[in-house]
Design a protein around this motif. Structure first.
Motif: not given
Lengths: 190, 262
Positions: B99, B87, B70, B91-92, B89, B67, B94
């Motif tokens: 985050l 997604e 990315r 931890f999605a 996941e 993540t 963007s």
């Protein structure tokens, strides 16, 4: 009833009952208005709060409970073995904190806050009866909804959920989830 | 660090957020001022060192690494905004902001968890009245258990010494004795031993008499399973007491305390 006798009765009830005693329960045997019982309880509490007494009255889980003075613990431990199930791991404490503040909550929400899978921790907390499943959330997978229990309040010596330490308000934007939370309010007061 | 007996204790992280949070705190910067590129590098460095130390990496740590990478690549190569694919996941995120806000949220819960831990410690100093046998009057603790590190080391040495003697005896023998012990025999021994005594037997005494650590241990496990004996330990690493029958059973279960205070 004579207030002195009432006070003695309160002490007796607190001594006998192994769980926190609620004001309403005291009201069943003491024919006095609740405010007066509460006042007598405070007096009793103050009287016990003296260097020569080994007991204290603690407010926990919506009631009152008699316990030993914390500073006597090292001596008492010499004589009594308490098979407490041990302290909670930090993973368990983190998970519990999230549930306590965000309940009702489902597993994926907890996991997204912690960034780790939580199934084992949740099992452990369920087993220790610190949390419980109160239902399923409608929608895909119908996930379990978790909440804390009265046992949780007792374990941490909390009178009720509102006496949890304040959560430092994060600087992030409020999500809709939070608004739902706010409308919910005191989840359980037992 | 030449001494081989020395172990290094690494901090244990409760997942990738915990690790990231640790890295940020160590850098002494505000969560919102951390550059995603920098933190990604540090994160990857840490994972690398964990791998060099042969530590198991939980999958979440790797997902977080992906993540972060990315996010970092996104910043280096600003793409025309496209519809994000669905997604699911852990931890999605963007954007780095997302985050960091999640990290901050995590931090606030971590702080509260610390406070709960303190409360837990306070509560464990309060003894409550209980008639369900939760508290056990200990007749003489000092005699029964070793609390100190030295006591424990000594006991271990005694057991190991015995083992060495046995091993020496075996190696000097012309042939290997086959099947010296059987589980059935061992179980019989333990039961007989318990029958001859009123009170409990300590695990240590049992080993000292019978020798053979592993079989004795397995025998005990088997007996507990069949509920022929009860084991009791008053604290972590304390002396293990062995009781015949299930007399002490009520002491064994603290977690099943009363259900509610309704």
């Amino acid at each position: 009833m004579d207030p002195i006798k009432a006070k003695a009765l309160i002490e007796a009830v607190l001594f006998l009952h192994e769980e926190p005693v609620k004001l309403s329960q005291l009201g069943r045997v003491i024919p006095l208005p609740p405010e007066q019982i509460a006042k007598l309880l405070e007096e009793l509490k103050a009287e016990l709060n003296c260097p020569a007494r080994g007991l204290r009255i603690f407010e926990r889980a919506g009631g009152y409970q008699v316990g030993t003075r914390p500073d006597l613990a090292p001596y008492l431990e010499e004589l009594f073995a308490d098979d407490t199930t041990g302290k909670l791991s930090s993973a368990a404490l983190e998970t519990l904190a999230i549930i306590a503040y965000r309940q009702p909550i489902i597993r994926v929400e907890i996991e997204s806050i912690r960034g780790v899978k939580c199934d084992h921790v949740l099992d452990n907390l369920l087993r220790r009866k610190l949390i419980r499943i109160t239902g399923r959330k409608p929608g895909p997978g119908r996930p379990f909804i978790y909440r804390t229990t009265p046992e949780f309040l007792k374990y941490f010596g909390l009178p009720d959920l509102s006496s949890l330490p304040p959560l430092e308000s994060p600087t992030y934007n409020k999500t809709e989830k939070e608004e739902v939370q706010n409308s919910e309010e005191p989840v359980e007061r037992i | 660090m030449e001494q081989s007996g020395c172990t290094i204790r690494l901090p244990v992280f409760e997942g990738p957020f915990d690790l990231l949070f640790h890295l940020i705190t160590r850098a002494e910067v505000d969560i919102w001022l951390v550059s995603i590129a920098e933190i990604t590098d540090q994160y990857l460095d840490y994972l690398q060192s964990m791998r060099e130390l042969n530590l198991d990496l939980a999958s979440e740590f790797l997902v977080m690494a992906a993540t972060l990478l990315r996010l970092k690549s996104k910043m280096l190569l600003p793409l025309p905004s496209r519809e994000e694919e669905e997604e699911e996941e852990l931890f999605a995120f963007s954007s780095p902001e997302e985050l960091f806000s999640r990290l901050e949220e995590y931090r606030s819960f971590k702080a509260v968890a610390e406070q709960l831990k303190a409360k837990e410690a306070d509560q464990q100093k309060i003894f409550l009245r209980s008639t369900s046998g939760k508290k056990v009057l200990v007749s003489d603790r000092r005699q029964q258990s070793y609390y100190t590190l030295w006591g424990g080391v000594q006991a271990l040495q005694e057991i190991m010494q015995r083992h060495r003697e046995q091993a020496a005896a075996i190696s000097s023998a012309p042939y290997l004795p086959s099947e010296k012990y059987s589980l059935r025999e061992k179980i019989g021994l333990v039961l007989r031993r318990l029958r001859h005594r009123e009170g409990p037997v300590t695990f240590r005494a049992l080993i000292a008499e019978n020798g053979e650590l592993i079989y004795t241990f397995i025998a005990l496990l088997e007996l507990v399973r069949r509920q022929k004996i009860a084991l009791f330990q008053d604290r972590l690493f304390g002396t293990i007491l062995i009781y015949a029958g299930r007399k002490r059973e009520e002491n064994g279960n603290g977690s099943n305390k009363s259900e509610s205070a309704n």
